[in-house]
Design a protein around this motif. Structure first.
Motif, PDB file in Angstrom:
ATOM      1  N   UNK B  88       0.257  -1.085   0.272  1.00 40.82           N
ATOM      2  CA  UNK B  88      -0.386  -0.248   0.161  1.00 40.82           C
ATOM      3  C   UNK B  88       0.967   1.637  -0.017  1.00 40.82           C
ATOM      4  N   UNK B  89       2.109   1.291  -0.573  1.00 39.92           N
ATOM      5  CA  UNK B  89       2.947   2.004  -0.006  1.00 39.92           C
ATOM      6  C   UNK B  89       3.894   2.605  -1.730  1.00 39.92           C
ATOM      7  N   UNK B  90       4.191   3.902  -1.456  1.00 43.30           N
ATOM      8  CA  UNK B  90       5.017   4.514  -2.662  1.00 43.30           C
ATOM      9  C   UNK B  90       6.529   4.083  -2.057  1.00 43.30           C
ATOM     10  N   UNK B  91       7.618   3.201  -2.593  1.00 41.89           N
ATOM     11  CA  UNK B  91       8.488   3.287  -1.794  1.00 41.89           C
ATOM     12  C   UNK B  91       9.730   2.745  -2.842  1.00 41.89           C
ATOM     13  N   UNK B  92      11.113   3.811  -2.245  1.00 44.26           N
ATOM     14  CA  UNK B  92      12.138   3.570  -3.122  1.00 44.26           C
ATOM     15  C   UNK B  92      13.404   2.857  -2.520  1.00 44.26           C
ATOM     16  N   UNK B  93      13.456   2.416  -1.403  1.00 48.25           N
ATOM     17  CA  UNK B  93      14.051   1.943  -0.303  1.00 48.25           C
ATOM     18  C   UNK B  93      14.805   2.725   0.453  1.00 48.25           C
ATOM     19  N   UNK B  94      15.060   4.111   0.349  1.00 50.80           N
ATOM     20  CA  UNK B  94      15.505   5.198   1.587  1.00 50.80           C
ATOM     21  C   UNK B  94      14.646   5.128   2.076  1.00 50.80           C
ATOM     22  N   UNK B  95      14.599   5.414   3.096  1.00 50.55           N
ATOM     23  CA  UNK B  95      14.376   4.711   4.841  1.00 50.55           C
ATOM     24  C   UNK B  95      12.751   6.531   4.932  1.00 50.55           C
ATOM     25  N   UNK B  96      13.791   7.854   4.276  1.00 49.24           N
ATOM     26  CA  UNK B  96      12.132   8.764   4.794  1.00 49.24           C
ATOM     27  C   UNK B  96      11.105   8.761   3.326  1.00 49.24           C
ATOM     28  N   UNK B  97      10.952   8.616   2.546  1.00 48.27           N
ATOM     29  CA  UNK B  97       9.851   8.718   1.332  1.00 48.27           C
ATOM     30  C   UNK B  97       8.968   7.899   1.332  1.00 48.27           C
ATOM     31  N   UNK B  98       8.824   7.045   1.862  1.00 49.87           N
ATOM     32  CA  UNK B  98       7.802   5.834   2.059  1.00 49.87           C
ATOM     33  C   UNK B  98       6.471   6.801   2.577  1.00 49.87           C
ATOM     34  N   UNK B  99       5.428   6.935   1.004  1.00 45.16           N
ATOM     35  CA  UNK B  99       4.422   7.281   1.463  1.00 45.16           C
ATOM     36  C   UNK B  99       3.283   6.414   0.981  1.00 45.16           C
ATOM     37  N   UNK B 100       2.049   6.471   2.456  1.00 46.81           N
ATOM     38  CA  UNK B 100       0.949   5.676   1.855  1.00 46.81           C
ATOM     39  C   UNK B 100       0.344   6.270   0.730  1.00 46.81           C
ATOM     40  N   UNK B 101      -0.265   5.195  -0.292  1.00 44.28           N
ATOM     41  CA  UNK B 101      -1.570   5.650  -1.691  1.00 44.28           C
ATOM     42  C   UNK B 101      -2.539   4.565  -1.321  1.00 44.28           C
ATOM     43  N   UNK B 102      -2.909   3.888  -0.686  1.00 39.96           N
ATOM     44  CA  UNK B 102      -3.775   3.156  -0.445  1.00 39.96           C
ATOM     45  C   UNK B 102      -4.259   1.922  -1.941  1.00 39.96           C
ATOM     46  N   UNK B 103      -4.703   2.260  -1.769  1.00 35.41           N
ATOM     47  CA  UNK B 103      -5.021   1.230  -4.152  1.00 35.41           C
ATOM     48  C   UNK B 103      -4.412   0.906  -5.288  1.00 35.41           C
ATOM     49  N   UNK B 104      -2.812   2.230  -4.662  1.00 35.27           N
ATOM     50  CA  UNK B 104      -2.911   2.525  -5.810  1.00 35.27           C
ATOM     51  C   UNK B 104      -2.021   1.706  -6.656  1.00 35.27           C
ATOM     52  N   UNK B 105      -0.993   0.830  -6.075  1.00 31.68           N
ATOM     53  CA  UNK B 105      -0.249  -0.044  -6.534  1.00 31.68           C
ATOM     54  C   UNK B 105      -1.674  -1.078  -6.840  1.00 31.68           C
ATOM     55  N   UNK B 106      -2.003  -1.186  -6.484  1.00 31.49           N
ATOM     56  CA  UNK B 106      -3.469  -2.302  -7.510  1.00 31.49           C
ATOM     57  C   UNK B 106      -3.973  -1.713  -8.284  1.00 31.49           C
ATOM     58  N   UNK B 107      -4.291  -0.856  -8.438  1.00 31.20           N
ATOM     59  CA  UNK B 107      -4.740  -0.130  -9.430  1.00 31.20           C
ATOM     60  C   UNK B 107      -3.686  -0.471 -10.112  1.00 31.20           C
ATOM     61  N   UNK B 108      -3.071   0.253 -10.152  1.00 34.82           N
ATOM     62  CA  UNK B 108      -1.854   0.143 -10.903  1.00 34.82           C
ATOM     63  C   UNK B 108      -1.596  -1.356 -11.766  1.00 34.82           C
ATOM     64  N   UNK B 109      -1.897  -2.659 -11.119  1.00 36.39           N
ATOM     65  CA  UNK B 109      -1.125  -3.661 -11.330  1.00 36.39           C
ATOM     66  C   UNK B 109      -2.446  -4.117 -12.222  1.00 36.39           C
ATOM     67  N   UNK B 110      -3.825  -3.705 -12.233  1.00 40.50           N
ATOM     68  CA  UNK B 110      -4.467  -4.090 -13.236  1.00 40.50           C
ATOM     69  C   UNK B 110      -4.016  -3.295 -14.639  1.00 40.50           C
ATOM     70  N   UNK B 111      -3.919  -1.916 -15.001  1.00 39.14           N
ATOM     71  CA  UNK B 111      -3.869  -1.483 -15.635  1.00 39.14           C
ATOM     72  C   UNK B 111      -2.568  -1.559 -16.239  1.00 39.14           C
ATOM     73  N   UNK B 112      -1.260  -2.337 -15.966  1.00 35.32           N
ATOM     74  CA  UNK B 112      -0.243  -2.683 -16.317  1.00 35.32           C
ATOM     75  C   UNK B 112      -0.119  -4.025 -17.457  1.00 35.32           C
ATOM     76  N   UNK B 113       0.227  -3.776 -18.456  1.00 36.19           N
ATOM     77  CA  UNK B 113       0.521  -4.814 -19.905  1.00 36.19           C
ATOM     78  C   UNK B 113       0.772  -6.159 -19.636  1.00 36.19           C
ATOM     79  N   UNK B 114       2.062  -5.336 -19.003  1.00 36.91           N
ATOM     80  CA  UNK B 114       2.586  -6.589 -18.950  1.00 36.91           C
ATOM     81  C   UNK B 114       2.399  -8.036 -17.928  1.00 36.91           C
ATOM     82  N   UNK B 115       1.446  -7.703 -16.898  1.00 35.55           N
ATOM     83  CA  UNK B 115       1.203  -8.706 -16.028  1.00 35.55           C
ATOM     84  C   UNK B 115       0.314  -9.777 -16.146  1.00 35.55           C
TER      85      UNK B 115
END
Lengths: 280, 346
Positions: B88-115
């Protein structure tokens, strides 16, 4: 006479696929070992040829130039430490689940069992950060511990079934002689489970020796890499350097320990797998 | 699989085990009755002479169970739960910038043509591997047990060996076998005059995925053959003898006796192939093609690795991990239902 002839033909007909599959399994392996002794020119000339002289130098190149020496030792380390740790943690739990009555014992057993069915890929991302925070990334001890934990459920599954066949009278006798439960576990149960412990340890050590993905994620420098990762990198490099002879030698080096283990314990492995299946 | 233990330890029978190791003193019972009582379930209402050992017993249980369970929780359970949370987070691994984005990753998953491609590729591997491995290993298992073949142990030893080789070695070896210039396959095709069929197998968007099946079957046969052999050997010989007397053909015996009675092993084998493929197919993909060419062999696991550890999009990687988890659990459950058969007893 007729049926004897018929049997003979059935025998031949069945052997054809068996022999073909044997060749299909063995030829790539033989090809790999032969390739390890070929010069690069010979490899390019024909994949079917036999080397004119044995190029032992391929092994020397792989061993020293391609970091196989270090990673061989690292693989040996994680295999041995992982196998030992797994036993240290799995034996007491197996004993408690199998022989000590307590509330929730069946639940605990089934939790371990169920975890064998669950894909661990999802866990690897958080595991990476756990190790990062504990300062244990790129650490062969940490990797050995993680290996051990991943094989604990399987080991418990096998060890409990072996412990189940130990006669209870032996524990009773020891208890009457005044031995504590710790003593019973260490001096009675563990030696009597030797067969199970050896079976589990063979399976675990082969798994650890061959493991690739966790090693790829959790180890980061050349000095810490295990054989799988090194071989993979060597393969990628060989696409450019064309040092195929050394690549084959490296592959051979990483398979030889498995062949030795297989040669020694082949009967036990076969027996364990066929009998384990029939217990189902 | 766990039938044995369920029978032995029905939940309702859980009580306190008598532990004579700690409370022999003060005990009046003769030895033979002691034997009966030892490790039997103790009913608290009956007496209290073993109560004093309870503390020690629990200490022993803690000693046996706690360290293992803690490690299991820290390195297996917690990472899974945390992975779920991370999706449920957008996170690049660096400790500070972990942002909660709710279901956004799942929305991306469903629209990702490679999935959808990765899912299709995984199930393609599952189906082809199940068919290839089951047909061959069943044939070999029957041949090596039912027909008197003197050299049967030789075949068993040879067929099983690739099972204990590392996937990396198998992958590299087969990459080389498929190599367009130096490999066995193309030069073999040239030799027998079928040179026009030669192609860069792993570099061809159509052939790359099917090419991955062969190494998996090559490496997988042995284990399942052994499991099925175990099943066949546990079928009573008398059944086949009776069928022989009745004049049933070998083919009929196979379908009427072997398959129903070995069904538990067949089912376990299929489930095992499905689980290991969905959870582990990406290793051979990673070694042989890295998902290429042009995602033609990308499977769920290799895509997770690429997103998380190469593009450092850990939140999205975790989302793919959740998808793998859900898909494999659902698949296994469905298979359990489909493969269910009445238990056969003759």
């Amino acid at each position: 006479m007729n049926s004897a002839l018929g049997k003979f033909f059935i025998g031949v007909a069945v052997r054809i696929p068996l022999i073909l599959w044997s060749l299909f399994v063995l030829y790539p392996l033989i090809w790999m070992f032969i390739g390890a002794f070929k010069s690069n020119g010979e490899i390019f000339a024909s994949p079917w040829s036999i080397p004119e002289s044995l190029h032992w130098s391929n092994f020397a190149t792989a061993w020293t130039k391609y970091n196989i020496q270090t990673s061989f030792m690292n693989s040996l380390f994680v295999t041995l430490v992982g196998t030992l740790l797994c036993l240290v943690f799995a034996i007491p739990t197996s004993y408690a689940i199998e022989r000590v009555k307590f509330r929730g014992s069946a639940v605990l057993f089934n939790v371990y069992l169920a975890s064998m069915m669950i894909p661990m890929v999802l866990g690897w991302i958080p595991l990476f950060f756990i190790l990062l925070h504990l300062n244990m990334l790129n650490n062969v001890w940490a990797l050995s511990l993680i290996y051990a934990v991943t094989q604990i459920p399987f080991s418990i599954f096998i060890l409990t079934s072996f412990m189940g066949s130990i006669p209870k009278e032996l524990e009773e006798a020891a208890a009457i002689d005044g031995m504590s439960q710790y003593g019973v576990l260490l001096k009675i149960i563990t030696p009597l489970t030797a067969n199970g412990i050896i079976t589990v340890s063979i399976m675990n050590s082969v798994t650890f020796w061959n493991e690739y993905f966790m090693a790829l994620i959790f180890l980061q420098t050349k000095e810490k890499q295990t054989l799988g990762v090194t071989m993979d990198l060597m393969n990628q490099e060989a696409q450019y350097t064309n040092d195929w002879g050394a690549l084959f030698a490296g592959l051979s080096i990483s398979v030889i320990p498995v062949i030795i283990i297989y040669a020694i314990f082949q009967r036990r492995i076969m027996k364990g797998l066929t009998e384990g299946a029939s217990k189902g | 699989m766990n039938l044995r233990n369920e029978q032995k330890r029905p939940l309702k029978n859980i009580g306190t085990a008598i532990n004579i190791g700690f409370n022999l003193d003060g005990m009046q019972q003769p030895l033979h009755s002691l034997r009966i009582d030892f490790y039997t379930i103790f009913n608290k209402k009956k007496g209290d002479w073993m109560v004093q050992s309870k503390g020690r017993k629990y200490l022993f249980l803690l000693f046996c169970l706690l360290p293992t369970f803690l490690l299991f929780v820290v390195f297996t359970v917690y990472p899974m739960i945390n992975g779920l949370y991370m999706s449920f987070f957008e996170w690049s691994g660096a400790s500070g910038n972990k942002t909660f984005i709710g279901w956004d990753n799942y929305k991306e998953l469903f629209s990702d043509p490679i999935i959808p491609k990765t899912i299709w590729h995984d199930y393609f591997l599952v189906v082809t591997k199940v068919i290839g491995i089951m047909i061959l290993s069943l044939f070999f298992a029957v041949a090596l047990t039912q027909l008197k073949i003197k050299e049967a142990p030789f075949y068993r030893i040879v067929f099983f060996f690739p099972n204990i080789m590392s996937v990396v070695v198998i992958g590299i070896l087969w990459t080389f076998i498929y190599n367009p210039d130096l490999g066995l396959i193309n030069s073999g095709l040239n030799k027998i005059g079928l040179g026009r069929l030669a192609k860069p197998w792993l570099g061809d968007t159509f052939w790359a995925l099917p090419s991955l099946v062969l190494p998996s079957v090559w490496a997988g046969i042995g284990l399942f053959m052994l499991m099925l052999i175990g099943g066949i050997l546990s079928v009573p010989k008398s059944l086949y003898e009776a069928a022989d007397i009745d004049g049933a053909s070998s083919w009929k015996q196979f379908w009427q006796i072997t398959v129903p009675l070995v069904w538990p092993q067949i089912k376990t084998s299929i489930l095992y192939i499905v689980i290991t493929t969905l959870n582990g197919s990406f290793i051979i993909v990673q070694v042989m093609t890295e998902g290429g060419p042009n995602n033609a062999t990308q499977v769920m696991g290799s895509y997770l690795y690429q997103k998380a550890f190469k593009e450092f999009n850990f939140g999205y990687g975790a989302t793919i991990g959740v998808m793998i988890l859900i898909l494999s659990l659902v698949t296994v459950l469905l298979l359990q239902v489909f493969l269910k058969r009445e238990k056969v007893d003759y």
